[in-house]
Scaffold this motif. Sequence first.
Motif, PDB file in Angstrom:
ATOM      1  N   TYR A  63       3.004   9.985   5.928  1.00  0.00           N
ATOM      2  CA  TYR A  63       3.695   8.755   6.499  1.00  0.00           C
ATOM      3  C   TYR A  63       3.515   7.378   5.469  1.00  0.00           C
ATOM      4  O   TYR A  63       2.501   7.150   5.270  1.00  0.00           O
ATOM      5  N   VAL A  64       4.846   6.870   4.871  1.00  0.00           N
ATOM      6  CA  VAL A  64       4.663   5.864   4.231  1.00  0.00           C
ATOM      7  C   VAL A  64       3.963   4.555   4.442  1.00  0.00           C
ATOM      8  O   VAL A  64       3.361   3.870   3.444  1.00  0.00           O
ATOM      9  N   ASN A  65       3.929   4.380   5.778  1.00  0.00           N
ATOM     10  CA  ASN A  65       3.136   3.114   6.258  1.00  0.00           C
ATOM     11  C   ASN A  65       1.731   3.552   6.394  1.00  0.00           C
ATOM     12  O   ASN A  65       0.998   2.577   6.891  1.00  0.00           O
ATOM     13  N   GLY A  66       1.087   4.497   5.717  1.00  0.00           N
ATOM     14  CA  GLY A  66      -0.183   4.915   6.160  1.00  0.00           C
ATOM     15  C   GLY A  66      -0.749   5.494   4.580  1.00  0.00           C
ATOM     16  O   GLY A  66      -1.620   6.073   4.603  1.00  0.00           O
ATOM     17  N   GLN A  67       0.174   5.443   3.647  1.00  0.00           N
ATOM     18  CA  GLN A  67      -0.060   5.869   2.354  1.00  0.00           C
ATOM     19  C   GLN A  67      -0.937   4.830   1.394  1.00  0.00           C
ATOM     20  O   GLN A  67      -1.381   3.678   1.949  1.00  0.00           O
ATOM     21  N   VAL A  68      -1.486   5.209   0.423  1.00  0.00           N
ATOM     22  CA  VAL A  68      -2.313   4.432  -0.172  1.00  0.00           C
ATOM     23  C   VAL A  68      -1.374   3.078  -0.562  1.00  0.00           C
ATOM     24  O   VAL A  68      -0.465   2.944  -1.109  1.00  0.00           O
ATOM     25  N   GLY A  69      -2.330   1.897  -0.445  1.00  0.00           N
ATOM     26  CA  GLY A  69      -1.725   0.705  -0.656  1.00  0.00           C
ATOM     27  C   GLY A  69      -1.145   0.119   0.479  1.00  0.00           C
ATOM     28  O   GLY A  69      -0.696  -0.960   0.325  1.00  0.00           O
ATOM     29  N   SER A  70      -0.892   0.703   1.373  1.00  0.00           N
ATOM     30  CA  SER A  70      -0.172   0.099   2.517  1.00  0.00           C
ATOM     31  C   SER A  70      -1.324  -0.712   3.357  1.00  0.00           C
ATOM     32  O   SER A  70      -2.527  -0.596   3.374  1.00  0.00           O
ATOM     33  N   ILE A  71      -0.435  -1.633   3.994  1.00  0.00           N
ATOM     34  CA  ILE A  71      -1.101  -2.522   5.003  1.00  0.00           C
ATOM     35  C   ILE A  71      -0.966  -1.569   6.303  1.00  0.00           C
ATOM     36  O   ILE A  71       0.084  -1.577   6.711  1.00  0.00           O
ATOM     37  N   TYR A  72      -1.944  -0.866   6.832  1.00  0.00           N
ATOM     38  CA  TYR A  72      -2.062   0.505   7.585  1.00  0.00           C
ATOM     39  C   TYR A  72      -1.140   0.217   8.805  1.00  0.00           C
ATOM     40  O   TYR A  72      -1.298  -0.750   9.709  1.00  0.00           O
ATOM     41  N   GLN A  80       1.756  -5.336  -2.614  1.00  0.00           N
ATOM     42  CA  GLN A  80       2.114  -5.978  -1.479  1.00  0.00           C
ATOM     43  C   GLN A  80       2.290  -7.460  -1.851  1.00  0.00           C
ATOM     44  O   GLN A  80       1.337  -8.155  -2.503  1.00  0.00           O
ATOM     45  N   ASP A  81       3.593  -8.007  -1.707  1.00  0.00           N
ATOM     46  CA  ASP A  81       3.903  -9.364  -2.299  1.00  0.00           C
ATOM     47  C   ASP A  81       3.848 -10.308  -1.126  1.00  0.00           C
ATOM     48  O   ASP A  81       4.811 -10.498  -0.473  1.00  0.00           O
ATOM     49  N   HIS A  82       2.823 -11.016  -0.758  1.00  0.00           N
ATOM     50  CA  HIS A  82       2.645 -12.030   0.198  1.00  0.00           C
ATOM     51  C   HIS A  82       3.130 -11.691   1.544  1.00  0.00           C
ATOM     52  O   HIS A  82       4.203 -12.365   2.258  1.00  0.00           O
ATOM     53  N   VAL A  83       2.765 -10.505   2.073  1.00  0.00           N
ATOM     54  CA  VAL A  83       3.313  -9.960   3.367  1.00  0.00           C
ATOM     55  C   VAL A  83       2.444 -10.682   4.552  1.00  0.00           C
ATOM     56  O   VAL A  83       1.330 -10.803   4.541  1.00  0.00           O
ATOM     57  N   GLU A  84       3.134 -10.418   5.686  1.00  0.00           N
ATOM     58  CA  GLU A  84       2.520 -11.022   6.798  1.00  0.00           C
ATOM     59  C   GLU A  84       1.608  -9.974   7.445  1.00  0.00           C
ATOM     60  O   GLU A  84       2.057  -8.894   7.745  1.00  0.00           O
ATOM     61  N   ILE A  85       0.636 -10.194   7.781  1.00  0.00           N
ATOM     62  CA  ILE A  85      -0.343  -9.483   8.712  1.00  0.00           C
ATOM     63  C   ILE A  85      -0.204  -9.589  10.050  1.00  0.00           C
ATOM     64  O   ILE A  85      -0.099 -10.675  10.670  1.00  0.00           O
ATOM     65  N   LYS A  86       0.491  -8.620  10.813  1.00  0.00           N
ATOM     66  CA  LYS A  86       1.263  -8.878  12.146  1.00  0.00           C
ATOM     67  C   LYS A  86       0.026  -8.629  13.303  1.00  0.00           C
ATOM     68  O   LYS A  86       0.258  -9.031  14.309  1.00  0.00           O
ATOM     69  N   GLY A  87      -1.147  -8.345  12.857  1.00  0.00           N
ATOM     70  CA  GLY A  87      -2.390  -8.069  13.580  1.00  0.00           C
ATOM     71  C   GLY A  87      -3.085  -6.985  13.316  1.00  0.00           C
ATOM     72  O   GLY A  87      -3.086  -6.735  12.213  1.00  0.00           O
ATOM     73  N   THR A  88      -4.106  -6.477  14.209  1.00  0.00           N
ATOM     74  CA  THR A  88      -5.026  -5.460  13.740  1.00  0.00           C
ATOM     75  C   THR A  88      -4.302  -4.029  13.408  1.00  0.00           C
ATOM     76  O   THR A  88      -3.044  -4.105  13.541  1.00  0.00           O
ATOM     77  N   GLN A  99       1.720  -1.116   9.003  1.00  0.00           N
ATOM     78  CA  GLN A  99       2.432  -2.412   9.186  1.00  0.00           C
ATOM     79  C   GLN A  99       3.237  -2.410   7.683  1.00  0.00           C
ATOM     80  O   GLN A  99       4.574  -2.500   7.926  1.00  0.00           O
ATOM     81  N   HIS A 100       2.893  -2.252   6.640  1.00  0.00           N
ATOM     82  CA  HIS A 100       3.846  -2.524   5.276  1.00  0.00           C
ATOM     83  C   HIS A 100       3.661  -1.489   4.192  1.00  0.00           C
ATOM     84  O   HIS A 100       2.477  -1.156   4.034  1.00  0.00           O
ATOM     85  N   VAL A 101       4.847  -0.757   3.982  1.00  0.00           N
ATOM     86  CA  VAL A 101       4.882  -0.125   3.103  1.00  0.00           C
ATOM     87  C   VAL A 101       4.691  -0.518   1.592  1.00  0.00           C
ATOM     88  O   VAL A 101       5.084  -1.413   1.450  1.00  0.00           O
ATOM     89  N   PRO A 102       3.897   0.092   0.797  1.00  0.00           N
ATOM     90  CA  PRO A 102       3.712  -0.652  -0.793  1.00  0.00           C
ATOM     91  C   PRO A 102       4.946  -0.756  -1.216  1.00  0.00           C
ATOM     92  O   PRO A 102       5.843   0.504  -1.109  1.00  0.00           O
ATOM     93  N   LEU A 103       5.053  -1.196  -2.212  1.00  0.00           N
ATOM     94  CA  LEU A 103       6.512  -1.636  -3.166  1.00  0.00           C
ATOM     95  C   LEU A 103       6.526  -0.356  -4.104  1.00  0.00           C
ATOM     96  O   LEU A 103       7.345  -0.081  -4.709  1.00  0.00           O
ATOM     97  N   ALA A 104       5.079   0.159  -4.708  1.00  0.00           N
ATOM     98  CA  ALA A 104       5.051   1.165  -5.496  1.00  0.00           C
ATOM     99  C   ALA A 104       3.951   2.069  -5.270  1.00  0.00           C
ATOM    100  O   ALA A 104       2.817   1.535  -4.656  1.00  0.00           O
ATOM    101  N   MET A 105       3.823   3.343  -5.725  1.00  0.00           N
ATOM    102  CA  MET A 105       2.670   4.019  -5.697  1.00  0.00           C
ATOM    103  C   MET A 105       2.280   4.184  -7.147  1.00  0.00           C
ATOM    104  O   MET A 105       2.620   4.591  -7.862  1.00  0.00           O
ATOM    105  N   ALA A 106       1.169   3.384  -7.323  1.00  0.00           N
ATOM    106  CA  ALA A 106       0.394   3.110  -8.740  1.00  0.00           C
ATOM    107  C   ALA A 106      -1.021   3.997  -9.044  1.00  0.00           C
ATOM    108  O   ALA A 106      -1.747   3.205 -10.012  1.00  0.00           O
ATOM    109  N   SER A 107      -1.093   4.774  -8.165  1.00  0.00           N
ATOM    110  CA  SER A 107      -2.503   5.619  -8.510  1.00  0.00           C
ATOM    111  C   SER A 107      -2.694   6.250  -9.846  1.00  0.00           C
ATOM    112  O   SER A 107      -1.837   6.699 -10.403  1.00  0.00           O
TER     113      SER A 107
END
Length: 281
Positions: free
Chosen positions: A176-185, A235-243, A187-195
């Motif tokens: 699931y993309v909001n749990g992939q590498v680089g995500s804010i778990y 992740q470009d200046h994204v808001e952390i919604k909480g835990t 909450q936020h999908v990364p803009l790219a997969m750069a592994s």
Amino acid sequence: MNFKANYLKMKNFFLFTLCSTLAMVSCQEKVKVDPMAPKEEGDKVIVHEEYSGTEPTKPEETEFYEPTVPRVEPSHLGSPPSDAIVLFDGKSLDGWVSSNDGSEANWILNDDGSMTVKDKAGDIETKQHFGDIQLHIEWRSPKDVNDEGQHRGNSGIFLNGLYELQVLDQNDNPTYVNGQVGSIYKQHVPLAMASVASGEWNTYDVIYHAPAFNADGAKIKSGIITVLHNGVLIQDHVEIKGTTPYIGWPKNPSHGKGPLKLQDHGDNSRVSYRNIWIREL
């Protein structure tokens, strides 16, 4: 020429002369716009007190020399900046404790200057607590692939001990993309997969601004995070919604400074970390 024609000729000449005179006066007495005059921003008035009020503006009128900017020696060949707090230098785990009970951190210290998650040992976190930070951290998943999905090379980096930046071996491994590498778990999908390839070292460079709470414990400002993965903005200046829980929705418990926490995902993920440093902002 009769009287009427002469009168009209004189009238036109007079009107032409008057208009020309008024135009000259208008050109000579244009209203000068003061570029430094007070300007309204919403309900706030900004006043530039240093402006002299004369035209033209001199260059030095828009220059200031204090407060001076602190000198920081930048990174060289992987070394941290001169004002960085080194959290892990590859020599010991003295700056870390178990997140479960505060006892000595029980992860594996490697000869190459890295540490590896010890399966079932639990999360570890820094003894020091932080608020707004710049973070540099390097991580590596195992070269030999031993599972799939969320069970392959899974770990996490928790800001304030609460907000997870996902670590995962994503190579040929959909999830699931909001749990992939680089995500804010969750909450936020990364803009790219750069592994990089499995078994090679990745870098995360993070700018994190912690949330703020009022005296009653209510959140009055969300946390903000920016992440570069191997030099790529993800992740470009994204808001952390909480835990960032696995089950359920974000919560916003009141808190101050907190530790940097590294996750033992509990499935023999064998993720390794090295070169961890922080600059307090």
